[in-house]
Scaffold this motif. Structure first.
Motif, mmCIF file in Angstrom:
data_model
loop_
_atom_site.group_PDB
_atom_site.id
_atom_site.type_symbol
_atom_site.label_atom_id
_atom_site.label_comp_id
_atom_site.label_asym_id
_atom_site.label_seq_id
_atom_site.Cartn_x
_atom_site.Cartn_y
_atom_site.Cartn_z
ATOM 1 N N ALA A 41 1.074 -1.245 -0.140
ATOM 2 C CA ALA A 41 0.153 0.016 -0.117
ATOM 3 C C ALA A 41 0.914 1.096 0.011
ATOM 4 O O ALA A 41 0.372 2.377 -0.567
ATOM 5 N N ALA A 42 1.989 1.236 0.869
ATOM 6 C CA ALA A 42 2.866 2.358 0.835
ATOM 7 C C ALA A 42 3.641 2.703 -0.719
ATOM 8 O O ALA A 42 3.488 3.910 -0.921
ATOM 9 N N ARG A 43 3.838 1.485 -1.275
ATOM 10 C CA ARG A 43 4.414 1.940 -2.814
ATOM 11 C C ARG A 43 3.136 2.480 -3.563
ATOM 12 O O ARG A 43 3.659 3.341 -4.191
ATOM 13 N N VAL A 44 2.038 2.080 -3.456
ATOM 14 C CA VAL A 44 0.943 2.774 -4.396
ATOM 15 C C VAL A 44 0.755 4.222 -4.015
ATOM 16 O O VAL A 44 0.363 5.132 -4.773
ATOM 17 N N ALA A 45 0.799 4.232 -2.539
ATOM 18 C CA ALA A 45 0.684 5.825 -1.837
ATOM 19 C C ALA A 45 1.973 6.567 -2.197
ATOM 20 O O ALA A 45 1.767 7.872 -1.782
ATOM 21 N N GLU A 46 2.953 6.213 -3.122
ATOM 22 C CA GLU A 46 4.120 6.550 -3.005
ATOM 23 C C GLU A 46 4.814 7.414 -1.840
ATOM 24 O O GLU A 46 5.155 8.461 -1.472
ATOM 25 N N GLY A 47 4.754 6.629 -0.767
ATOM 26 C CA GLY A 47 5.031 6.851 0.529
ATOM 27 C C GLY A 47 6.004 5.550 1.286
ATOM 28 O O GLY A 47 6.554 4.639 0.813
ATOM 29 N N THR A 48 5.598 5.725 2.762
ATOM 30 C CA THR A 48 6.519 4.789 3.383
ATOM 31 C C THR A 48 5.762 4.360 4.711
ATOM 32 O O THR A 48 4.917 5.072 5.053
ATOM 33 N N VAL A 49 6.117 3.198 5.054
ATOM 34 C CA VAL A 49 5.563 2.592 6.411
ATOM 35 C C VAL A 49 6.498 3.292 7.457
ATOM 36 O O VAL A 49 7.526 2.870 7.446
ATOM 37 N N SER A 50 5.799 4.064 8.290
ATOM 38 C CA SER A 50 6.648 4.716 9.301
ATOM 39 C C SER A 50 6.775 4.002 10.710
ATOM 40 O O SER A 50 7.539 4.077 11.486
ATOM 41 N N GLU A 51 5.902 3.304 10.681
ATOM 42 C CA GLU A 51 5.644 2.698 12.249
ATOM 43 C C GLU A 51 4.753 1.576 12.132
ATOM 44 O O GLU A 51 3.659 1.677 11.622
ATOM 45 N N VAL A 52 4.862 0.310 12.644
ATOM 46 C CA VAL A 52 4.099 -0.825 12.798
ATOM 47 C C VAL A 52 4.003 -1.151 14.329
ATOM 48 O O VAL A 52 5.101 -1.496 14.818
ATOM 49 N N GLU A 53 3.036 -1.197 15.033
ATOM 50 C CA GLU A 53 3.096 -1.636 16.473
ATOM 51 C C GLU A 53 1.924 -2.818 16.520
ATOM 52 O O GLU A 53 0.738 -2.880 16.423
ATOM 53 N N GLU A 54 2.459 -3.937 16.919
ATOM 54 C CA GLU A 54 1.633 -5.212 17.120
ATOM 55 C C GLU A 54 0.845 -5.058 18.147
ATOM 56 O O GLU A 54 1.035 -4.360 19.214
ATOM 57 N N GLN A 55 -0.363 -5.768 18.070
ATOM 58 C CA GLN A 55 -1.422 -5.765 19.212
ATOM 59 C C GLN A 55 -0.752 -6.072 20.387
ATOM 60 O O GLN A 55 0.009 -6.976 20.345
ATOM 61 N N ALA A 56 -1.265 -5.526 21.506
ATOM 62 C CA ALA A 56 -0.748 -5.963 22.989
ATOM 63 C C ALA A 56 -1.821 -5.927 23.814
ATOM 64 O O ALA A 56 -2.869 -5.078 23.596
ATOM 65 N N TYR A 57 -2.015 -6.754 24.637
ATOM 66 C CA TYR A 57 -3.105 -6.810 25.684
ATOM 67 C C TYR A 57 -3.298 -5.546 26.436
ATOM 68 O O TYR A 57 -2.419 -4.978 26.910
ATOM 69 N N PRO A 58 -4.605 -5.000 26.425
ATOM 70 C CA PRO A 58 -5.975 -5.457 26.075
ATOM 71 C C PRO A 58 -6.308 -4.947 24.607
ATOM 72 O O PRO A 58 -7.451 -5.338 24.416
ATOM 73 N N ARG A 59 -5.447 -4.263 23.939
ATOM 74 C CA ARG A 59 -5.925 -4.040 22.542
ATOM 75 C C ARG A 59 -6.376 -5.054 21.626
ATOM 76 O O ARG A 59 -5.643 -5.927 21.694
ATOM 77 N N THR A 60 -7.231 -4.723 20.852
ATOM 78 C CA THR A 60 -7.808 -5.874 19.819
ATOM 79 C C THR A 60 -7.196 -5.530 18.186
ATOM 80 O O THR A 60 -7.806 -6.308 17.425
ATOM 81 N N PHE A 61 -6.436 -4.748 18.256
ATOM 82 C CA PHE A 61 -5.925 -4.364 16.791
ATOM 83 C C PHE A 61 -4.350 -4.172 16.975
ATOM 84 O O PHE A 61 -3.654 -3.502 17.914
ATOM 85 N N HIS A 62 -3.692 -4.187 15.491
ATOM 86 C CA HIS A 62 -2.466 -3.642 15.420
ATOM 87 C C HIS A 62 -2.494 -2.264 15.018
ATOM 88 O O HIS A 62 -3.842 -2.089 14.292
ATOM 89 N N ALA A 64 -0.416 0.902 12.405
ATOM 90 C CA ALA A 64 0.532 1.282 11.543
ATOM 91 C C ALA A 64 0.301 2.741 11.101
ATOM 92 O O ALA A 64 -0.852 3.036 11.109
ATOM 93 N N THR A 65 1.451 3.338 10.566
ATOM 94 C CA THR A 65 1.379 4.676 9.868
ATOM 95 C C THR A 65 1.938 4.604 8.484
ATOM 96 O O THR A 65 3.072 4.139 8.299
ATOM 97 N N ILE A 66 1.313 5.017 7.485
ATOM 98 C CA ILE A 66 1.694 5.366 6.206
ATOM 99 C C ILE A 66 1.779 6.596 6.069
ATOM 100 O O ILE A 66 0.657 7.340 6.131
ATOM 101 N N ILE A 67 2.718 6.886 5.486
ATOM 102 C CA ILE A 67 3.112 8.601 5.305
ATOM 103 C C ILE A 67 3.298 8.433 3.657
ATOM 104 O O ILE A 67 4.322 7.956 3.343
ATOM 105 N N GLY A 68 2.381 9.131 2.828
ATOM 106 C CA GLY A 68 2.140 9.042 1.705
ATOM 107 C C GLY A 68 2.218 10.455 1.227
ATOM 108 O O GLY A 68 2.421 11.543 1.846
ATOM 109 N N ARG A 69 2.151 10.836 -0.238
ATOM 110 C CA ARG A 69 1.990 12.000 -0.802
ATOM 111 C C ARG A 69 0.832 12.872 -0.296
ATOM 112 O O ARG A 69 0.929 14.033 -0.059
ATOM 113 N N ALA A 70 -0.364 12.142 0.104
ATOM 114 C CA ALA A 70 -1.270 12.869 0.392
ATOM 115 C C ALA A 70 -1.437 13.031 2.044
ATOM 116 O O ALA A 70 -2.489 13.568 2.454
ATOM 117 N N GLY A 71 -0.268 12.654 2.655
ATOM 118 C CA GLY A 71 -0.311 12.952 4.195
ATOM 119 C C GLY A 71 0.100 11.573 4.900
ATOM 120 O O GLY A 71 0.187 10.534 4.374
#
Length: 158
Positions: A41-62, A64-71
């Motif tokens: 997705a970052a390649r299509v957005a012409e950007g980068t993946v700047s951060e990925v945080e794996e799910q940790a209890y008690p959160r139910t989700f991972h 990530a941040t993608i910074i692309g041309r649109a922000g």
């Protein structure tokens, strides 16, 4: 999994992140597949993946941040089902604070993730098939005042 107004979203086992131990382990979303999808997705957005945080209890989700041309886009991926949502800010849980998927989100769909629209995420629980939720899950829903599909899926209850 499109909410066309005629069918309700059906919550499957594990959607809330809770399951009695006697029912076995919760399913898991493949974190490696999510990371690979983010980089595509970052390649299509012409950007980068700047951060990925794996799910940790008690959160139910991972997250990530993608910074692309649109922000910057905050990407949420459910830890137990391949659902993806977008947010404007990073938080430990969400109720109605979701953002519309960016144009490049189609890449995630092409890689077998289900991108949920803002309209789906703010769907009232009364319009969702919640028949699989157990008493403990309903206790959490009531305790935290959750009233939307997104609030049930992207939470940090304990």
């Amino acid at each position: 999994m499109v909410n066309d107004g005629t069918t309700s979203f059906v919550l499957p086992r594990g959607a809330t992140g809770f399951l009695p131990p006697k029912e076995g382990p919760l399913p898991k979303t493949d974190l490696r597949a999510f990371r690979a999808a983010l980089y595509a997705a970052a390649r299509v957005a012409e950007g980068t993946v700047s951060e990925v945080e794996e799910q940790a209890y008690p959160r139910t989700f991972h997250t990530a941040t993608i910074i692309g041309r649109a922000g910057e886009s905050i990407v949420l991926c459910h830890a137990h089902h391949p659902w993806v949502a977008f947010a404007q800010t990073q938080r430990d849980w969400y109720r109605e604070e979701f953002a519309a998927p960016p144009s490049w989100a189609q890449v995630l769909t092409d890689l077998d993730f289900v991108v949920l629209s803002n309209e789906q995420l703010v769907t009232p629980l009364s319009d969702v098939d919640t028949s699989v939720l157990g008493p403990g899950e309903w206790r959490e829903v009531r305790h935290y005042g959750i009233s939307t599909l997104g609030g049930v899926l992207f939470n940090a209850w304990d």
